[in-house]
Design an enzyme around this catalytic site. Structure first.
Site, mmCIF file in Angstrom:
data_model
loop_
_atom_site.group_PDB
_atom_site.id
_atom_site.type_symbol
_atom_site.label_atom_id
_atom_site.label_comp_id
_atom_site.label_asym_id
_atom_site.label_seq_id
_atom_site.Cartn_x
_atom_site.Cartn_y
_atom_site.Cartn_z
ATOM 1 N N SER A 44 0.834 -1.211 0.000
ATOM 2 C CA SER A 44 0.000 0.000 0.000
ATOM 3 C C SER A 44 0.866 1.258 0.000
ATOM 4 C CB SER A 44 -0.943 0.029 1.205
ATOM 5 O OG SER A 44 -0.374 0.700 2.306
ATOM 6 N N VAL A 45 0.203 2.368 -0.313
ATOM 7 C CA VAL A 45 0.849 3.677 -0.332
ATOM 8 C C VAL A 45 1.355 4.067 1.054
ATOM 9 C CG1 VAL A 45 -1.326 4.932 0.059
ATOM 10 C CG2 VAL A 45 0.551 6.071 -1.138
ATOM 11 N N LYS A 46 0.774 3.486 2.107
ATOM 12 C CA LYS A 46 1.102 3.889 3.473
ATOM 13 C C LYS A 46 2.505 3.479 3.908
ATOM 14 C CE LYS A 46 -2.867 5.840 4.422
ATOM 15 N NZ LYS A 46 -2.973 7.281 4.746
ATOM 16 N N ASP A 47 3.156 2.609 3.148
ATOM 17 C CA ASP A 47 4.553 2.285 3.464
ATOM 18 C C ASP A 47 5.410 3.543 3.457
ATOM 19 O OD1 ASP A 47 3.641 -0.311 3.361
ATOM 20 O OD2 ASP A 47 5.202 -1.025 2.004
#
Length: 339
Positions: A44-47
Site C-alpha cells: 500500500s501507499v502507506k509504506d
C-alpha cells in the site's frame, strides 16, 4: 535490460511503477495514469508515510534502540509501520477499529504487531482509535506515537518521494493529479510537490460520501453527507497534514461508482484493487473531463492505486458482504456464498 539491485530492504519502498489505465483513459477521453502503490513491500501507499515517520522519530532522538512504535490506523499504515519497524529493530503496537477487513487484522498479527481492536466511533469520542493509540504510547516505556494524521513527516514522504517520481515518470508533462484523503498526507504532499514543479497542475480532492472535505473545499464548511464502506479514506477535520493543501477543485464519488471501476480494472486490465483505488480512478476521469471541457489539449492525469484488493477478500470480493452493504455483486461471483 538493466535490473536494479538494492542493498537495503527499506529501499524497496517507493519508486513504484506508473501505468496507463486503458479503460479509464477511454472513458475520460484523455490519458489516465495509476501509480501502483500496491507494489510497495506492505502492498500500500502507506509504506511511504511509515518509513518517513519512523526515520524522522529516529533522527530527532525520540525513538531509541529497542523502542516501540504505536499507531492508530485503519490498517495499511499499521502494516507499513510493522514492516519498517521490523527492519529497524523496533516493536509495534497497532490500534484499529474492529470493523476493518479481517485480512488487515490477520496481516498485522502475522507481522508480529500487537493488535488492539476498538469499536468504531467519532473522533470526538475519547475511545476513538487515534486517541486510544496516543494513550497507549504515553503509558508504554520507550515508545513513540506515530500520529500519522498530524505528523507532517507523513506528507513529506510525498513531497520528497511520490511527487518527484510522478514528475519524472511523466517527463514533466502533467496536467492534473487527484486522490482521496484519509490523513491528507498523500493529496497535500503530492500537491505541494507537483505545484513546486508547475503551478498550473490542477490538484483535485476526490472524496467519498460520508466525508466532510468535499463540502469544506467547495463551500468552506466541514459537513459530511451520506456514508461509505471504503477503508482508510474520508476525513471530518483539517489535519495538520491537510493544512495548506493546494486543492484547486473537488469531486464526490459514490461507493457504487468506485466499485464499478474496481470491477472493470480487474476484469479488463488484470488489476486487483481496493475501493479507495476505484474511487480515485473515478475522480481522475472526472478531472480529465473537466480539463477537456476547458479545452485543455490532451491532458494527462495521475492518481493513486492505493493498495491490493487481496486485502479485502472477505469484504469487497465477498458476495454476501456486498449484498449486505447494498452494493452490486461482481458478475463473476454470481450467487456465491461464503457459507
Amino acid at each position: 535490460m538493466t535490473l536494479t539491485t538494492h542493498s537495503d530492504t527499506l529501499d524497496l519502498i517507493g519508486n513504484t511503477p506508473l501505468v496507463l489505465l486503458k479503460g479509464p483513459s477511454e472513458a475520460a477521453g484523455c490519458e489516465i495514469y495509476g501509480k501502483c502503490e500496491f507494489a510497495n513491500p506492505g502492498a500500500s501507499v502507506k509504506d511511504r508515510a511509515a518509513l518517513w515517520i519512523i526515520r524522522d522519530a529516529m533522527a530527532r532522538g525520540e525513538l531509541k534502540p529497542g523502542g516501540t512504535v504505536v499507531e492508530g490506523t485503519a490498517g495499511n499504515t499499521g502494516i507499513g509501520i510493522a514492516l519498517v519497524a521490523n527492519a529497524l529493530g523496533y516493536k509495534t503496537v497497532i490500534v484499529m477499529p474492529d470493523n476493518q477487513s479481517r485480512e488487515k487484522m490477520d496481516t498485522l498479527r502475522a507481522l508480529g504487531a500487537e493488535l488492539v481492536l476498538v469499536p468504531p466511533t467519532k473522533f470526538a469520542n475519547p475511545g476513538h482509535f487515534v486517541h486510544t493509540s496516543r494513550r497507549i504510547a504515553e503509558e508504554t516505556q520507550n515508545a513513540v506515537w506515530a500520529n500519522q494524521f498530524d505528523n507532517v513527516a507523513n506528507r513529506r514522504a510525498h513531497i520528497e518521494g511520490t511527487a518527484p517520481e510522478l514528475w519524472a515518470q511523466l517527463e514533466g508533462r502533467m496536467d492534473g493529479f487527484t486522490c482521496a484523503a484519509g490523513t491528507g498526507g498523500t493529496i497535500a504532499g503530492v500537491g505541494l510537490g507537483l505545484k513546486a514543479e508547475d503551478e498550473n497542475i490542477r490538484i483535485a480532492l476526490t472524496d467519498p460520501h460520508g466525508a466532510a472535505l468535499y463540502n469544506y473545499f467547495a463551500n468552506g464548511e466541514l459537513k459530511a453527507e451520506g456514508s461509505s464502506v471504503a477503508e482508510g479514506i474520508g476525513q471530518g477535520r483539517i489535519t495538520a497534514n491537510l493544512e495548506g493543501a493546494p486543492i484547486d477543485t473537488q469531486f464526490r464519488i459514490s461507493d457504487k461508482e468506485g466499485m464499478e471501476w474496481v470491477a472493470k480494472l480487474l476484469r479488463e486490465e488484470g488489476l486487483c484493487l481496493g475501493l479507495s483505488s476505484g474511487i480515485n480512478v473515478a475522480g481522475a476521469i472526472a478531472l480529465g473531463q473537466q480539463l477537456l471541457a476547458e479545452r485543455r489539449e490532451n491532458p494527462r492525469i495521475a492518481t493513486i492505486l492505493c493498495d491490493t484488493g487481496f486485502r479485502y477478500l472477505s469484504t469487497l470480493y465477498n458476495a454476501d458482504w456486498l449484498r449486505e452493504k447494498d452494493l452490486p455483486v461482481f458478475d463473476w461471483l454470481g450467487s456465491a456464498s461464503s457459507d
